[in-house]
Design an enzyme around this catalytic site. Structure first.
Site, PDB file in Angstrom:
ATOM      1  CE  LYS A 203      -3.451   2.450   2.237  1.00 54.40           C
ATOM      2  NZ  LYS A 203      -4.741   2.300   3.543  1.00 54.40           N
ATOM      3  CE  LYS A 256      -6.185   2.019  -0.688  1.00 62.73           C
ATOM      4  NZ  LYS A 256      -6.798   2.297   0.653  1.00 62.73           N
TER       5      LYS A 256
HETATM    6  C1  PBG Z   1      -7.222   3.933   5.606  1.00 65.49           C
HETATM    7  C2  PBG Z   1      -7.478   3.364   3.822  1.00 65.49           C
HETATM    8  C3  PBG Z   1      -7.350   4.798   3.391  1.00 65.49           C
HETATM    9  C4  PBG Z   1      -8.123   3.899   1.980  1.00 65.49           C
HETATM   10  C5  PBG Z   1      -8.939   2.705   1.996  1.00 65.49           C
HETATM   11  N1  PBG Z   1      -8.293   2.178   3.391  1.00 65.49           N
HETATM   12  C6  PBG Z   1      -6.990   5.891   2.649  1.00 65.49           C
HETATM   13  C7  PBG Z   1      -5.933   6.253   3.012  1.00 65.49           C
HETATM   14  O1  PBG Z   1      -4.912   5.226   4.134  1.00 65.49           O
HETATM   15  O2  PBG Z   1      -5.484   7.419   3.781  1.00 65.49           O
HETATM   16  C8  PBG Z   1      -7.884   4.366   0.802  1.00 65.49           C
HETATM   17  C9  PBG Z   1      -9.100   4.036  -0.638  1.00 65.49           C
HETATM   18  C10 PBG Z   1      -9.349   5.001  -1.835  1.00 65.49           C
HETATM   19  O3  PBG Z   1      -8.849   5.771  -1.723  1.00 65.49           O
HETATM   20  O4  PBG Z   1      -9.922   4.565  -2.481  1.00 65.49           O
HETATM   21  N2  PBG Z   1      -6.569   3.194   6.062  1.00 65.49           N
END
Ligand code: PBG
Length: 333
Positions: A203, A256
């Site tokens: 991520k 992601k």
């Molecule tokens: C939080 C989380 C995020 C997303 C999914 N879970 C945001 C972040 O890490 O700030 C992002 C999902 C998206 O942008 O569609 N842990």
């Protein structure tokens, strides 16, 4: 010799296989189906409420009653899995994310209701502190830093509450070190051996999450997430994260965002036998919607092309806010 080789090349006509729709269908390498789709959905308190996310046209936060109605509708369209994200009131947020493991909290209540209403819908819950954090961070903050092991202890409690409520998968999205192993051990110790872990393994610290943070009112109050989420410049490091999550007990690994990281999806797919998920995140959604609203692109064709590219790169499943639209499009295709 050279002459005969060039005659053979001249005789080779790749266009022969593209001549008709039927031929193109016959030789198609990648096919997007409704089975590939996981629908991320936003839930909030209240009844009969539905609020569109301004930066994500076509995406709503639903109160639980309307969420159930919507889930029934997407279930009829053949979508088999949802990922659930809660909007938490400011007065329930604190630095330690205490509300995240309240057994009577919004997510456990929602999971129970979904499982009662549509038992075969796969329910995936997000494990991280940001929706519950007064600081808007995925972990506990102290002196401007995010504490790792103290956060993992809270994430474990959160995962257990989700398992107890009936979640099929918990999905740690926080990027703390060691959280997958800690969650797996705790789930097993409590008898939740069948509850899976979909790990947000690679991520990245991405600006593409902006609209999601609008949806949940969860933007960081100080700094950014770069000390826990990955540097967008790193590809090999993604495999280190994936390898650790596999060793720690992940059932599915995820990359992601998806679109700017297709190379990462591709490389990870070649090196693991686990299913690989891709998250077509909020900013990717917002860009397509915005351009389509201007009339600058054809939305449906662009969406199908984009999601197909993620599958072609190696994704076995895709979390996408376009899931419902795609399911509808595939039905009429
Ligand atoms: C939080 C989380 C995020 C997303 C999914 N879970 C945001 C972040 O890490 O700030 C992002 C999902 C998206 O942008 O569609 N842990």
């Amino acid at each position: 010799m050279a002459e005969s080789a060039s005659i053979e090349v001249a005789a080779c006509r790749p266009r022969r296989l593209r001549r008709t729709t039927a031929l193109r269908r016959m030789v198609r390498e990648t096919v997007l189906t409704v089975n590939d789709l996981i629908y991320p959905m936003f839930v909030m308190e209240g009844t009969e409420k539905r609020v569109e996310v301004p930066s994500m046209p076509g995406c709503w936060r639903y109160s639980l009653d309307l969420l159930l109605t919507e889930i029934k509708a997407i279930h009829r369209l053949g979508i088999g899995a949802i990922a659930l994200f809660p909007l938490i009131a400011d007065n329930k947020k604190d630095n330690a994310g205490t509300e995240s493991y309240n057994p009577a909290g919004l997510v456990p209540r929602a999971v129970r209701a979904i499982k009662e209403t549509i038992p075969d819908m796969i329910v995936i819950t997000d494990v991280a502190l940001d929706p519950y954090s007064s600081e808007g961070h995925d972990g506990i903050a102290k002196d401007g830093k995010i504490l790792n092991d103290e956060t993992v202890a809270v994430l474990v409690k959160q995962a257990l509450v989700h398992a107890e409520a009936g979640a099929d998968f918990v999905a740690p999205s926080d990027m703390m070190d060691g959280r997958v192993g800690a969650i797996r051990r705790a789930l097993d110790a409590e008898g939740w051996i069948h509850v899976g872990i979909l790990a947000y393994s690679a991520k990245y610290a991405s600006a593409y999450y902006g609209p999601f943070r609008d949806a949940l009112d969860s933007a960081p109050k100080f700094g950014d997430k770069k000390t826990y989420q990955m540097d967008p410049a790193n590809g090999r490091e993604a495999f280190k994260e994936v390898e650790l999550d596999i060793l720690e007990g992940a059932d599915i690994v995820m990359v992601k965002p998806a679109l700017a990281y297709l190379d990462v999806i591709c490389r990870i797919k070649q090196r693991t036998n686990l299913p690989v998920a891709a998250y077509n995140v909020s900013g990717e959604y917002a860009m397509v919607k915005a351009a389509a609203q201007q009339g600058w692109i054809d939305e449906q064709t662009v969406v199908l092309e984009t999601l197909t590219s993620m599958k072609r790169a190696g994704a076995d499943m895709i979390l996408t806010y376009f899931a419902k639209e795609v399911a509808l499009a595939l039905q009429s295709a």
